[in-house]
Design a protein around this motif. Structure first.
Motif, PDB file in Angstrom:
ATOM      1  N   THR A  72      26.681  40.223  44.477  1.00 45.48           N
ATOM      2  CA  THR A  72      27.263  40.563  43.483  1.00 45.48           C
ATOM      3  C   THR A  72      27.037  42.307  43.071  1.00 45.48           C
ATOM      4  N   LYS A 128      36.947  44.430  38.330  1.00 44.14           N
ATOM      5  CA  LYS A 128      35.629  43.960  37.584  1.00 44.14           C
ATOM      6  C   LYS A 128      35.123  42.940  38.759  1.00 44.14           C
ATOM      7  N   GLN A 161      33.310  39.800  40.287  1.00 46.30           N
ATOM      8  CA  GLN A 161      32.919  38.509  39.594  1.00 46.30           C
ATOM      9  C   GLN A 161      31.715  38.017  40.245  1.00 46.30           C
ATOM     10  N   ASP A 162      31.926  38.192  41.572  1.00 45.77           N
ATOM     11  CA  ASP A 162      30.741  37.754  42.491  1.00 45.77           C
ATOM     12  C   ASP A 162      30.904  38.400  43.952  1.00 45.77           C
ATOM     13  N   THR A 179      34.710  37.910  45.284  1.00 48.08           N
ATOM     14  CA  THR A 179      35.763  37.679  44.039  1.00 48.08           C
ATOM     15  C   THR A 179      35.873  38.731  43.270  1.00 48.08           C
ATOM     16  N   TYR A 215      38.072  40.922  40.136  1.00 48.05           N
ATOM     17  CA  TYR A 215      39.638  40.827  39.424  1.00 48.05           C
ATOM     18  C   TYR A 215      39.956  42.245  38.954  1.00 48.05           C
ATOM     19  N   ARG A 265      43.175  38.134  40.131  1.00 45.45           N
ATOM     20  CA  ARG A 265      41.958  37.603  40.775  1.00 45.45           C
ATOM     21  C   ARG A 265      42.113  37.511  42.411  1.00 45.45           C
TER      22      ARG A 265
END
Length: 199
Positions: free
Chosen positions: A106, A65, A67-68, A71, A73, A78
């Motif tokens: 992102t 995933k 996040q930005d 970053t 996941y 993380r």
């Protein structure tokens, strides 16, 4: 007439230089995301970066995933991408955001991940003070951090933190930063410091 000819020659040289700069390895790699398969004939000719990251651990895309801009996941892990500092989105830790640049960064990382056949990771031995994994991640062999910096959607921070044991990967980021103008948004570390919420 001679002056006009001279100026014309200079303009042509500048144009040729700009064209060569527009096709840097990092930018070519970003454009090739989701391109040739690594097991196809001649694949190493179109994506030479793949072979050098083939031995790295592979991330399960179904568990990834974004996040930005810097970053990810991977399940509960993380991951803070090394080499760059992307614009800040809304956060409980600071006031405001760096929109629309945060969303653009992102979206770029999301597209790179979505279009990749393989996502690999080079983890640093240590985590940061927030418990995040520090790492470089690659999409079909292309350095995500370098691609985001080359798009003008992040500042390189190798100059501040150093290569952190990843000399080659860090060098890709610094080379990418030299191919583009300074990002139009405020350096994220300054934005965070200026807008940090008091506890």
């Amino acid at each position: 007439m001679r002056r006009l000819q001279h100026l014309t020659s200079v303009a042509i040289c500048i144009g040729l230089f700009a064209c060569s700069e527009a096709a840097t390895p990092v930018q070519q790699a970003a454009k090739q995301v989701g391109g040739a398969r690594t097991d196809a004939p001649g694949a190493n000719e179109t994506q030479p970066a793949t072979s050098r990251t083939a031995s790295l651990p592979t991330l399960d895309k179904s568990r990834l995933k974004v996040q930005d801009g810097d970053t990810l996941y991977h399940g509960s892990e993380r991951i803070r991408l090394l080499g760059m500092d992307a614009p800040e989105a809304e956060s409980p830790y600071h006031r405001g955001s760096q929109q629309p640049h945060a969303d653009q960064a992102t979206a770029l990382v999301q597209r790179l991940v979505d279009e990749a056949s393989v996502v690999t990771i080079a983890r640093h031995a240590d985590k940061d003070k927030y418990g995040r994994t520090l790492a470089y991640c690659f999409v079909d062999g292309s350095n995500i951090s370098a691609a985001v910096v080359a798009a003008g959607l992040a500042y390189e921070n190798v100059g501040y933190y150093g290569p952190q044991g990843f000399d080659d990967y860090a060098a890709e980021v610094t080379r990418a930063a030299k191919t583009v103008p300074t990002p139009v948004f405020e350096p994220p570390h300054k934005f965070r410091k200026r807008n940090r919420k008091q506890k």
